[in-house]
Design a protein around this motif. Structure first.
Motif, PDB file in Angstrom:
ATOM      1  N   ARG A  10      37.021  38.962  52.173  1.00  0.00           N
ATOM      2  CA  ARG A  10      37.725  37.818  51.863  1.00  0.00           C
ATOM      3  C   ARG A  10      38.556  37.230  52.531  1.00  0.00           C
ATOM      4  NH1 ARG A  10      42.456  39.538  47.296  1.00  0.00           N
ATOM      5  NH2 ARG A  10      44.761  38.884  48.670  1.00  0.00           N
ATOM      6  N   ARG A  42      31.033  36.299  45.829  1.00  0.00           N
ATOM      7  CA  ARG A  42      31.432  35.725  44.507  1.00  0.00           C
ATOM      8  C   ARG A  42      32.887  35.006  44.636  1.00  0.00           C
ATOM      9  NH1 ARG A  42      33.457  41.147  41.555  1.00  0.00           N
ATOM     10  NH2 ARG A  42      35.802  41.297  42.165  1.00  0.00           N
ATOM     11  N   ASP A  97      36.929  34.853  43.291  1.00  0.00           N
ATOM     12  CA  ASP A  97      37.940  35.120  42.397  1.00  0.00           C
ATOM     13  C   ASP A  97      38.778  34.264  41.523  1.00  0.00           C
ATOM     14  OD1 ASP A  97      36.169  37.996  41.594  1.00  0.00           O
ATOM     15  OD2 ASP A  97      37.523  38.884  43.185  1.00  0.00           O
ATOM     16  N   GLN A  98      39.672  34.097  40.875  1.00  0.00           N
ATOM     17  CA  GLN A  98      40.971  33.601  40.424  1.00  0.00           C
ATOM     18  C   GLN A  98      41.836  34.920  40.683  1.00  0.00           C
ATOM     19  OE1 GLN A  98      41.562  29.981  40.405  1.00  0.00           O
ATOM     20  NE2 GLN A  98      38.643  29.175  40.853  1.00  0.00           N
ATOM     21  N   ILE A  99      42.565  34.560  41.851  1.00  0.00           N
ATOM     22  CA  ILE A  99      43.747  36.037  40.853  1.00  0.00           C
ATOM     23  C   ILE A  99      45.681  35.035  41.409  1.00  0.00           C
ATOM     24  CG2 ILE A  99      44.906  37.499  42.280  1.00  0.00           C
ATOM     25  CD1 ILE A  99      42.116  39.069  43.602  1.00  0.00           C
ATOM     26  N   GLU A 157      42.033  31.046  44.369  1.00  0.00           N
ATOM     27  CA  GLU A 157      41.075  31.193  44.661  1.00  0.00           C
ATOM     28  C   GLU A 157      40.742  32.056  46.003  1.00  0.00           C
ATOM     29  OE1 GLU A 157      36.374  29.086  43.255  1.00  0.00           O
ATOM     30  OE2 GLU A 157      38.411  27.793  43.758  1.00  0.00           O
ATOM     31  N   ARG A 174      35.498  44.788  37.743  1.00  0.00           N
ATOM     32  CA  ARG A 174      35.016  42.984  37.980  1.00  0.00           C
ATOM     33  C   ARG A 174      33.822  43.161  38.447  1.00  0.00           C
ATOM     34  NH1 ARG A 174      38.126  39.054  37.114  1.00  0.00           N
ATOM     35  NH2 ARG A 174      37.466  36.746  37.896  1.00  0.00           N
ATOM     36  N   THR A 190      30.615  39.163  38.714  1.00  0.00           N
ATOM     37  CA  THR A 190      30.410  37.868  37.707  1.00  0.00           C
ATOM     38  C   THR A 190      28.532  38.114  37.642  1.00  0.00           C
ATOM     39  OG1 THR A 190      32.234  37.182  39.327  1.00  0.00           O
ATOM     40  CG2 THR A 190      30.529  35.784  38.756  1.00  0.00           C
ATOM     41  N   THR A 245      31.870  36.252  34.299  1.00  0.00           N
ATOM     42  CA  THR A 245      32.354  37.498  34.670  1.00  0.00           C
ATOM     43  C   THR A 245      33.183  38.166  33.309  1.00  0.00           C
ATOM     44  OG1 THR A 245      33.330  35.705  36.545  1.00  0.00           O
ATOM     45  CG2 THR A 245      34.763  38.198  36.245  1.00  0.00           C
ATOM     46  N   GLU A 283      34.794  41.898  33.037  1.00  0.00           N
ATOM     47  CA  GLU A 283      36.381  42.732  33.198  1.00  0.00           C
ATOM     48  C   GLU A 283      36.549  44.007  32.521  1.00  0.00           C
ATOM     49  OE1 GLU A 283      39.898  40.998  34.359  1.00  0.00           O
ATOM     50  OE2 GLU A 283      38.751  40.326  35.973  1.00  0.00           O
TER      51      GLU A 283
END
Length: 222
Positions: free
Chosen positions: A5, A48, A50-52, A56, A101, A103, A184, A186
């Motif tokens: 990542r 994918r 991811d928003q965390i 991003e 998770r 997507t 997405t 979860e």
């Protein structure tokens, strides 16, 4: 297998100005494996966004390690990392409860008269998209469970949610842009067929895997 990542450099508009459509993200992923490109290999890379915590990240699952410098092309310096994934896969157990998770591109195909291949249409409502995942769970080696950890009688009782729905643009070779449905999910699942489930994690779930959909990640439910 390797899971990698990098944080996308959203605060540097000049750096990421070309990331305007799915094809550009696909190119970012592919260019992160220069040795594969040099050798003419076309290995599948699941990925994918991811928003965390307001940031991003680009997440990639691959057979080989990416080049971290190439992976950082649109990333915040020093945030690119990779780790071996096989050890995690080997620790999974049948009946284990996992937080997941995913997507994905919930869609279906309809065959019209005279067509060799069916036309693909997106599922557009939340109910349709939830049902899409429910229907695929068994063949993917897992089952969706309720918060009470019992068999649910209604899809609304199942412990998963849709946390994001959007329609990113994909530019086809014809020059026409199309919008894909990206959803997405979860929630909570239980591993049923361990061998099949591992293949789901490795190979992805659903269509448009080259364009940021299909990657499922899991962590043990404690």
């Amino acid at each position: 297998m390797f899971l990698s990542r990098v944080e996308k450099a959203n605060n540097n508009r000049q750096q990421i100005k070309s990331l305007t459509h799915l094809g550009a993200y696909h190119d970012w992923v592919e260019q992160s494996f220069p040795e594969e490109m040099k050798q003419g290999e076309r290995l599948r890379h699941l990925w994918r966004l991811d928003q965390i915590a307001g940031r991003e990240y680009l997440l990639i699952l691959s057979q080989n390690k990416p080049d971290l410098q190439a992976l950082s092309r649109y990333g915040v310096p020093g945030t690119a990392m990779t780790k071996a994934y096989d050890q995690f896969l080997n620790q999974l157990q049948p009946d284990e409860l996992m937080r997941f998770r995913l997507t994905a591109n919930p869609s279906y195909a309809v065959s019209h008269t005279g067509e060799k291949r069916g036309r693909v249409y997106p599922h557009v409502t939340v109910e349709q998209q939830r049902k899409w995942l429910i229907q695929r769970a068994d063949k993917a080696g897992f089952k969706l469970v309720s918060q009470a950890l019992s068999d649910a009688t209604d899809q609304d009782d199942l412990a998963f949610d849709i946390v994001n729905r959007e329609h990113p643009v994909l530019h086809r070779k014809s020059g026409r842009g199309v919008r894909l449905s990206r959803v997405t999910f979860e929630g909570l699942l239980q591993i049923q067929d361990l061998t099949v489930f591992k293949q789901t994690l490795i190979n992805g779930l659903g269509r448009e895997k080259a364009f940021g959909m299909g990657l499922m990640t899991v962590i043990p439910e404690r």
